[in-house]
Design an enzyme around this catalytic site. Structure first.
Site, short mmCIF file in Angstrom:
data_model
loop_
_atom_site.label_atom_id
_atom_site.label_comp_id
_atom_site.label_asym_id
_atom_site.label_seq_id
_atom_site.Cartn_x
_atom_site.Cartn_y
_atom_site.Cartn_z
N LYS A 50 67.79 45.64 -32.67
CA LYS A 50 68.42 46.32 -31.41
C LYS A 50 68.49 45.31 -30.53
O LYS A 50 67.64 44.70 -29.68
CB LYS A 50 67.61 47.46 -30.94
CG LYS A 50 68.45 47.98 -29.90
CD LYS A 50 67.69 49.55 -29.48
CE LYS A 50 68.37 50.14 -28.44
NZ LYS A 50 69.05 49.61 -27.35
N GLU A 105 77.34 43.75 -29.52
CA GLU A 105 76.62 43.36 -28.58
C GLU A 105 76.78 42.00 -28.03
O GLU A 105 76.81 41.04 -28.86
CB GLU A 105 74.93 43.69 -28.84
CG GLU A 105 74.35 43.93 -27.92
CD GLU A 105 74.19 45.62 -27.37
OE1 GLU A 105 74.96 46.31 -27.88
OE2 GLU A 105 73.33 45.81 -26.54
N CYS A 126 46.01 16.88 -3.60
CA CYS A 126 45.75 17.53 -5.00
C CYS A 126 44.48 18.57 -4.64
O CYS A 126 43.60 18.24 -4.23
CB CYS A 126 44.99 16.50 -5.83
SG CYS A 126 44.15 17.19 -7.28
N CYS A 143 41.10 17.08 -6.62
CA CYS A 143 40.17 15.87 -6.20
C CYS A 143 40.72 15.37 -4.71
O CYS A 143 39.75 14.57 -4.09
CB CYS A 143 40.28 14.79 -7.16
SG CYS A 143 42.01 13.85 -6.99
N CYS A 192 48.80 14.75 -9.50
CA CYS A 192 47.97 14.05 -9.03
C CYS A 192 48.17 12.80 -9.29
O CYS A 192 48.11 12.29 -10.18
CB CYS A 192 46.37 14.72 -9.43
SG CYS A 192 45.15 13.74 -8.36
N CYS A 225 41.74 12.14 -12.03
CA CYS A 225 41.64 13.35 -11.19
C CYS A 225 40.46 13.87 -11.35
O CYS A 225 39.52 13.90 -10.37
CB CYS A 225 42.69 14.35 -11.20
SG CYS A 225 42.42 15.79 -10.09
S1 IVH Z 1 74.43 50.80 -33.57
C1 IVH Z 1 77.10 54.90 -32.25
N1 IVH Z 1 73.01 48.56 -33.72
O1 IVH Z 1 71.89 49.75 -28.27
C2 IVH Z 1 76.18 53.57 -31.56
N2 IVH Z 1 73.78 49.49 -31.82
O2 IVH Z 1 70.81 52.15 -26.73
C3 IVH Z 1 75.65 52.86 -32.88
N3 IVH Z 1 72.63 48.12 -29.95
O3 IVH Z 1 74.99 51.66 -27.68
C4 IVH Z 1 74.96 51.72 -32.35
N4 IVH Z 1 71.74 46.56 -31.12
O4 IVH Z 1 74.95 48.99 -27.42
C5 IVH Z 1 73.73 49.43 -32.96
N5 IVH Z 1 72.01 46.74 -33.92
C6 IVH Z 1 72.46 47.59 -33.18
C7 IVH Z 1 72.39 47.74 -31.94
C8 IVH Z 1 72.98 48.47 -31.06
C9 IVH Z 1 71.97 47.11 -29.79
C10 IVH Z 1 73.01 48.71 -28.48
C11 IVH Z 1 74.14 49.46 -28.48
C12 IVH Z 1 73.92 51.01 -28.28
C13 IVH Z 1 72.77 50.70 -27.46
C14 IVH Z 1 71.84 52.06 -27.56
#
Ligand code: IVH
Length: 696
Positions: free
Chosen positions: A121, A176, A420, A423, A436, A442
C-alpha cells in the site's frame, strides 16, 4: 509479528462525537490537500475507529460530515468528474480482523475467494491518468472521489507514468504518486535552496509538489499503477476485455503498456490462494518495509479474479473486494524537549533530540537523530517544537520536521555548543558535520583533563589547553605519560617558561602522592565516580587488593551490586597495563588509614567494615553551606573524603536516617529539614573538633 495498534478513541457522548467528527474532517482535509496534518496517521485511525464505534451504537445520530459515511478527503476544488468513483479502502489492523474480512467476503460472494493479490500500500496520493490513443492527456487527483483536481501540469515530472503508451489505447490508469526517499531528499534540498520550508515527509512533499502550479523549479516524483479501466471512449472490445481480466492480469497489461507497477520492486504484488498465505505475505512485506526505497503504510489485499470482484461489488466508500492491512504508523508527532550533543569515537559532535516519549511500532521512542547543526538550521527546529518523528525498523528514529502550525510562541532557539562538549577543545565547524578539533584524540584529552581535575589528581596548571598541547606534541598518549614528562620536553613547548614548567613538574610530583581513591577516580572506571572510588579504595586499601578482587569480592563494597561488580572488575583488568605504568612512574597505590579486608570466610562475609572505629563510625553525614575555620579550604569532595576517613558515610540529602548535618554559612533547606526531622546539627567548627585527629 508486530504489536497491535493502539485501541480506538473512546467517545462518550454526542458532544464528544461532534468534536471528533470535526477534528477528523479537518485532519483529513489537510491530509488530502497535502498540508501538514495536526494528527499523525495513528491518531487519525484511532479517532476514525472511535467515531465508527459510536455511530454503530447511535445509528440515528450520524452526522453528514462523518468520515465514515463518505470517501475520505472531501473535494479539494475538484472540477474534473471521475468516470468511475475513485474509492478508498477499508482497513484491518490484525490477522484476526483480516480473517473476519475474508469470512464476510466469502459470505457475500457465496464461496471462498479463490485467489488474492497481495501488494504494497503505497504511501502517496491517488491519481487517475487518462490516455487517449496511447497519449497521456490528463492527470486528475482523487479529490472527493467523485471529482478531482486537474494536475496535468505535472505530466512529464512523474517517473513511471509515460507520456506515450506502448499501444495506442484509450484507458485510464490509476495509481499512486509518491516520492522515493531519494526524491524526497532531493526535493527538500531544492526547496530550501529556493527559500522554502522543508516538507515533513515524502507524502506531504509529493502532495505539495503535485498541486503546485507555478513553481520556478520541478522535482521528480514516481508513479505506481494499481488500476486499469476503460474510459467512455474506449473501444468496446478492449473495454470488454479489461472487465474480464484478473487483477494480476490487469497489472501485467499495464506494465506491458509501459506503466510502472510494483512488479520491479522488492515487494511485487503476488497472487496467493489462502488467507493464511496472505498473512504470511503481509509479514514478509512488513519485514522488508524499512529497507524499501519508498514509503508504504500497509499492504493491499485484493480478490484477484474478475468474477470474485464483480460478485463482491463496492460500497459507497470502498470496494468490498479489497482491504488495506495497515501497518503500525512509523511516524508520530511529539515534542522536542532538548538537544544533546555527543562526541563520537572520531570526534564528530552530533546532536541528538530528546523527545517527549512516544510509542512507534510498539517501542517507546525518547531520542531521535538530528543529523548536524546545518540540518537543524535548515529545518528551522526550535526547542519545544512539535516534531514529526520517523522510525523504520530498527533504524534510529529521526526527526523529520517541525509541525510549524502547532507552535505556541514559547519555543526557544536550539543553542549550538561553542566548545567540544567532551574535552572542551575548539570545534571544527568548516564541514556540515562538526568535529572536535582533537578528532580521535578528543577522548584522550577529555580523560586526561578529567584525571587532572580538582577532585581527582588535582594537578594544578594542567587544564584542557595544556593537555591539548601535550597530546598534540605527542608527549602523552596516556595518563602515566604525564608522570614521565621531562623538564626539557616541557620547556620546548610554546608558552612554557621555566616557572610554568617547574610548577607543573611540582604539581605532578604532588599528584603522585594522592590517595588511592583519587588515583582510582582518575582512571575513570565507568560507574565509579568520586564517592564510589573512595568506598572501593577504603574497602580494599591497596591497588593490589582491588586488582585481586573478583566480582563477588567487589560486591562487598557498599553500593556495588550484582550488575555493577563484574563491569568494574573487567574494566580494572583492562586497565592493568596503565596501572602498572602508573605504579612504575611512582604514583601512590594505597589508601592512607585503610586496612585491607581480611580474606572472606566461607560465606563470603567479612568481619568488619573498614573505617569502623573512627570518630564518625557508622554515621551518615550531610554537609551543607560554606565551610569556615580549619575546613574553609576543603572542597565538598574533600569534606566527603574526610567524613569517610573518619568512618562515616557522606550523603547529599537529609532524611530521618541522617546522623549529622554539618551546616555552614548560607545553609538553607537542608538545615531546615534537619531541624524539622530533629537531626543533629553541627557548625563547621564543632565538626572540626570531632575529626581533629584526622585533620593533621
Ligand atoms: S487499490 C478502489 N492498491 O490507498 C480503490 N490502492 O487508503 C482501490 N493505495 O485510495 C485501490 N497503494 O489511493 C490500491 N496497491 C494499492 C494501493 C492503493 C496505495 C491507496 C489508494 C487508495 C488508498 C486507500
Amino acid at each position: 509479528m508486530w504489536p497491535m495498534t493502539t485501541p480506538a478513541a473512546v467517545i462518550v457522548d454526542a458532544t464528544a462525537y461532534a468534536q471528533a467528527v470535526e477534528d477528523a474532517t479537518r485532519a483529513a482535509a489537510a491530509y488530502y490537500a497535502g498540508g501538514s496534518s495536526p494528527m499523525d496517521d495513528d491518531a487519525y485511525d484511532r479517532l476514525a475507529r472511535g467515531i465508527a464505534a459510536w455511530e454503530a451504537e447511535h445509528p440515528g445520530e450520524v452526522l453528514p460530515d462523518s468520515p465514515t459515511g463518505k470517501v475520505a478527503g472531501g473535494a479539494a476544488e475538484g472540477d474534473v468528474p471521475h468516470t468511475v468513483p475513485m474509492l478508498s479502502l477499508d482497513n484491518v489492523f490484525s490477522p484476526e480482523e483480516f480473517t473476519a474480512w475474508t469470512e464476510s467476503l466469502a459470505r457475500r460472494v457465496d464461496r471462498e475467494v479463490a485467489r488474492f493479490a497481495v501488494g504494497p500500500k503505497l504511501d502517496g496520493l491517488a491519481v487517475a491518468a487518462r490516455y487517449h490513443a496511447g497519449r497521456l492527456t490528463r492527470l486528475i487527483t482523487r479529490g472527493d472521489g467523485t471529482a478531482g483536481e486537474d494536475v496535468s501540469h505535472a505530466i512529464g515530472t512523474v517517473e513511471g507514468l509515460p507520456e506515450t503508451l506502448a499501444e495506442p489505447v484509450t484507458v485510464e490508469v490509476r495509481g499512486e504518486i509518491l516520492m522515493t526517499t531519494a526524491q524526497f531528499e532531493h526535493a527538500n534540498e531544492v526547496r530550501i535552496q529556493h527559500g522554502g520550508q522543508p516538507f515533513a515527509n515524502p507524502r506531504n512533499a509529493a502532495a505539495g509538489t503535485l498541486r503546485a502550479k507555478e513553481r520556478a523549479y520541478t522535482v521528480p516524483m514516481t508513479f505506481f499503477g494499481y488500476g486499469l479501466l476503460a474510459l467512455p471512449e474506449t473501444g468496446d472490445e478492449l473495454a470488454g476485455r479489461l472487465d474480464e481480466l484478473a487483477y494480476s492480469e490487469l497489472m501485467e497489461t499495464a506494465a506491458g503498456l509501459g506503466v510502472h507497477t510494483s512488479a520491479g520492486t522488492a515487494v511485487p504484488d503476488v497472487v496467493v490462494e489462502t488467507p493464511e498465505q496472505v498473512v504470511a505475505r503481509v509479514q514478509e512485506i512488513a519485514a522488508l518495509r524499512a529497507e524499501l526505497p519508498f514509503g508504504i503504510d500497509g499492504i493491499v489485499v485484493k480478490a484477484d479474479l474478475a468474477a470474485d470482484r464483480r460478485a463482491a461489488g463496492s460500497g459507497s466508500r470502498a470496494p468490498r473486494w479489497a482491504i488495506a492491512y495497515k501497518l503500525p504508523a512509523v511516524e508520530k508527532i511529539t515534542r522536542l524537549l532538548a538537544v544533546e550533543w555527543n562526541v563520537g569515537r572520531t570526534g564528530i559532535v552530533a546532536p541528538r533530540g530528546v523527545l517527549e516519549p512516544v510509542v512507534i511500532e510498539g517501542s517507546t521512542i525518547t531520542y531521535a537523530t538530528l543529523h548536524n547543526p546545518a540540518d537543524i538550521t535548515r529545518r528551522g527546529l526550535r526547542l519545544g517544537d512539535h516534531v514529526m518523528v520517523h522510525r523504520a525498523g530498527d533504524v534510529i528514529p529521526r526527526i523529520e520536521a517541525p509541525v510549524a502550525h502547532l507552535r505556541t510562541g514559547e519555543e526557544e532557539p536550539i543553542v549550538f555548543p561553542d566548545a567540544c562538549p567532551r574535552c572542551g577543545s575548539d570545534i571544527d565547524t568548516s564541514e556540515e558535520r562538526w568535529r572536535c578539533a582533537q578528532g580521535r584524540n578528543c577522548h584522550l584529552v577529555a580523560s586526561l583533563a578529567y584525571a587532572a581535575g580538582r577532585d581527582q589528581l588535582d594537578i594544578e596548571g594542567l587544564g584542557t589547553t595544556r593537555v591539548v598541547q601535550l597530546v598534540e606534541a605527542g608527549l602523552v598518549a596516556d595518563l602515566a605519560d604525564l608522570f614521565l614528562l621531562g623538564r626539557e620536553q616541557l620547556l620546548a613547548l610554546e608558552r612554557m617558561g621555566e616557572t610554568s614548567t617547574d610548577n607543573l613538574l611540582a604539581a605532578l610530583d604532588r599528584a603522585k602522592e594522592q590517595p588511592l581513591s583519587r588515583v582510582l577516580c582518575a582512571l575513570g572506571v565507568r560507574g565509579t565516580g568520586r564517592s564510589m572510588s573512595r568506598r572501593i579504595a577504603r574497602y580494599f586499601a591497596t591497588m593490589d587488593h582491588i586488582r585481586a578482587a573478583d566480582a563477588e569480592a567487589m560486591q562487598r563494597v557498599d553500593g556495588i551490586g550484582v550488575e555493577k561488580a563484574p563491569s568494574v572488575v573487567a574494566e580494572i583488568a583492562e586497565l592493568a597495563p596503565l596501572i602498572d605504568k602508573l605504579a612504575a612512574a611512582g604514583v601512590n597505590m594505597t589508601e592512607p588509614g585503610a586496612t585491607p579486608p581480611p580474606p572472606a570466610d566461607a560465606d563470603g562475609a567479612t568481619a568488619e567494615a573498614p573505617g569502623d572505629g573512627g570518630p564518625l563510625s557508622g554515621m551518615k553525614v550531610v554537609v551543607t553551606g560554606a565551610m569556615t575555620g580549619n575546613l574553609e579550604r576543603l572542597s565538598r569532595n574533600e569534606m566527603n573524603e574526610l567524613i569517610e576517613r573518619a568512618g562515616g558515610r557522606s550523603s547529599s540529602s537529609v532524611s530521618k536516617n541522617t546522623s549529622l548535618v554539618v551546616a555552614g554559612e548560607g545553609a538553607g533547606s537542608k538545615r531546615a529539614k534537619a531541624e524539622q526531622l530533629g537531626v543533629r546539627l553541627a557548625t563547621p567548627e564543632e565538626f572540626a573538633v570531632l575529626v581533629a585527629d584526622l585533620l593533621g
